[in-house]
Enzyme design. Sequence first.
Site, PDB file in Angstrom:
ATOM      1  N   HIS A  19       4.256   8.967  -1.766  1.00 42.50           N
ATOM      2  CA  HIS A  19       5.553   8.436  -2.224  1.00 42.50           C
ATOM      3  C   HIS A  19       6.579   9.568  -2.337  1.00 42.50           C
ATOM      4  O   HIS A  19       7.736   9.418  -1.943  1.00 42.50           O
ATOM      5  CB  HIS A  19       5.412   7.795  -3.610  1.00 42.50           C
ATOM      6  CG  HIS A  19       4.644   6.509  -3.649  1.00 42.50           C
ATOM      7  ND1 HIS A  19       3.598   6.305  -4.502  1.00 42.50           N
ATOM      8  CD2 HIS A  19       4.784   5.352  -2.951  1.00 42.50           C
ATOM      9  CE1 HIS A  19       3.115   5.075  -4.346  1.00 42.50           C
ATOM     10  NE2 HIS A  19       3.819   4.478  -3.405  1.00 42.50           N
ATOM     11  N   LYS A  43       0.280  -9.078  -7.839  1.00 37.53           N
ATOM     12  CA  LYS A  43      -0.536  -8.004  -8.435  1.00 37.53           C
ATOM     13  C   LYS A  43      -0.094  -7.833  -9.881  1.00 37.53           C
ATOM     14  O   LYS A  43       0.489  -6.815 -10.241  1.00 37.53           O
ATOM     15  CB  LYS A  43      -0.314  -6.670  -7.705  1.00 37.53           C
ATOM     16  CG  LYS A  43      -0.654  -6.620  -6.244  1.00 37.53           C
ATOM     17  CD  LYS A  43      -0.516  -5.162  -5.755  1.00 37.53           C
ATOM     18  CE  LYS A  43       0.029  -5.068  -4.354  1.00 37.53           C
ATOM     19  NZ  LYS A  43       0.537  -3.744  -4.006  1.00 37.53           N
ATOM     20  N   ARG A  95       2.620   4.295   6.935  1.00 37.66           N
ATOM     21  CA  ARG A  95       1.426   5.108   7.152  1.00 37.66           C
ATOM     22  C   ARG A  95       0.866   4.737   8.527  1.00 37.66           C
ATOM     23  O   ARG A  95       1.603   4.578   9.473  1.00 37.66           O
ATOM     24  CB  ARG A  95       0.388   4.835   6.051  1.00 37.66           C
ATOM     25  CG  ARG A  95       0.690   5.562   4.783  1.00 37.66           C
ATOM     26  CD  ARG A  95      -0.057   4.985   3.628  1.00 37.66           C
ATOM     27  NE  ARG A  95       0.478   3.677   3.300  1.00 37.66           N
ATOM     28  CZ  ARG A  95       0.398   3.107   2.112  1.00 37.66           C
ATOM     29  NH1 ARG A  95      -0.215   3.725   1.146  1.00 37.66           N
ATOM     30  NH2 ARG A  95       0.929   1.928   1.891  1.00 37.66           N
ATOM     31  N   SER A 133      -1.972   4.410  -3.515  1.00 39.01           N
ATOM     32  CA  SER A 133      -2.211   4.282  -4.951  1.00 39.01           C
ATOM     33  C   SER A 133      -3.563   3.623  -5.191  1.00 39.01           C
ATOM     34  O   SER A 133      -4.308   4.010  -6.086  1.00 39.01           O
ATOM     35  CB  SER A 133      -1.112   3.439  -5.604  1.00 39.01           C
ATOM     36  OG  SER A 133       0.142   4.040  -5.422  1.00 39.01           O
TER      37      SER A 133
HETATM   38  P1  ADP Z   1       3.817  -1.858  -2.210  1.00 39.32           P
HETATM   39  O1  ADP Z   1       2.896  -2.381  -3.269  1.00 39.32           O
HETATM   40  O2  ADP Z   1       5.121  -2.536  -2.088  1.00 39.32           O
HETATM   41  O3  ADP Z   1       3.150  -1.583  -0.879  1.00 39.32           O
HETATM   42  P2  ADP Z   1       3.568   0.933  -2.822  1.00 39.32           P
HETATM   43  O4  ADP Z   1       3.817   1.508  -4.166  1.00 39.32           O
HETATM   44  O5  ADP Z   1       2.164   0.897  -2.367  1.00 39.32           O
HETATM   45  O6  ADP Z   1       4.247  -0.452  -2.783  1.00 39.32           O
HETATM   46  O7  ADP Z   1       4.413   1.740  -1.752  1.00 39.32           O
HETATM   47  C1  ADP Z   1       5.812   1.711  -1.716  1.00 39.32           C
HETATM   48  C2  ADP Z   1       6.278   2.151  -0.342  1.00 39.32           C
HETATM   49  O8  ADP Z   1       5.844   3.483  -0.102  1.00 39.32           O
HETATM   50  C3  ADP Z   1       5.716   1.310   0.795  1.00 39.32           C
HETATM   51  O9  ADP Z   1       6.700   1.233   1.807  1.00 39.32           O
HETATM   52  C4  ADP Z   1       4.545   2.110   1.279  1.00 39.32           C
HETATM   53  O10 ADP Z   1       4.262   1.847   2.637  1.00 39.32           O
HETATM   54  C5  ADP Z   1       5.079   3.516   1.080  1.00 39.32           C
HETATM   55  N1  ADP Z   1       3.997   4.498   0.946  1.00 39.32           N
HETATM   56  C6  ADP Z   1       3.078   4.565  -0.033  1.00 39.32           C
HETATM   57  N2  ADP Z   1       2.228   5.589   0.182  1.00 39.32           N
HETATM   58  C7  ADP Z   1       2.619   6.170   1.354  1.00 39.32           C
HETATM   59  C8  ADP Z   1       2.135   7.267   2.154  1.00 39.32           C
HETATM   60  N3  ADP Z   1       1.050   7.949   1.800  1.00 39.32           N
HETATM   61  N4  ADP Z   1       2.800   7.552   3.275  1.00 39.32           N
HETATM   62  C9  ADP Z   1       3.882   6.831   3.655  1.00 39.32           C
HETATM   63  N5  ADP Z   1       4.379   5.802   2.977  1.00 39.32           N
HETATM   64  C10 ADP Z   1       3.766   5.471   1.823  1.00 39.32           C
END
Ligand code: ADP
Length: 165
Positions: A19, A43, A95, A133
């Site tokens: 992030h 969630k 990703r 996460s």
């Molecule tokens: P959601 O539950 O909406 O997927 P996240 O908190 O998992 O939210 O992630 C928020 C954003 O950050 C999403 O667009 C996700 O793809 C991106 N993201 C999370 N981790 C990574 C990472 N390691 N590399 C690139 N983008 C990431």
Amino acid sequence: MKSGFAVYPGSFDPMTNGHLDILRRALTVFDEVRIAVAYNQEKPSGLFTPPERVTIIQEVVAAEFGDRVTADAFHGLLTDYCRRIGAGTIIRGLRAVADFEYEFQMTMMNRHLAPDVETVFLMAGEQYFYTSSRLVKEVASLGGDVHGLVPDTVELHLLRRVGRE
Ligand code: ADP
């Protein structure tokens, strides 16, 4: 709408170095970024509550980014939230290919709801391609080492929450 002001939405349960990498890249393009933690109906129970996630994000970003980055939690539609705060751009991170289908659907739906709000995708550095996460929480709760995958502040909160400290 303020140009140069983007929203970076997500669950952030908790914020990872993936992030943070996306955030740093976003700040090379936008003047200000609002990290928006969604109250997600699908969630509902996370490891941290949305207000806790916001506080953790604020601890992580304050020193490095100052007032260029703010954090908040929101209920309801992301596009309504963007309109409310006057942000014309949504930032999402990509990703591996696994993210694409879901992100594509979300972007098209958001475009339907708010054609004036554009979604921009950024890719994290390759060292974060497999950081999520969900996995970080799982590893932390099973006793594994998450150092380097999350900011140090987050690591402390995480270990405390899963009862390892
Ligand atoms: P959601 O539950 O909406 O997927 P996240 O908190 O998992 O939210 O992630 C928020 C954003 O950050 C999403 O667009 C996700 O793809 C991106 N993201 C999370 N981790 C990574 C990472 N390691 N590399 C690139 N983008 C990431």
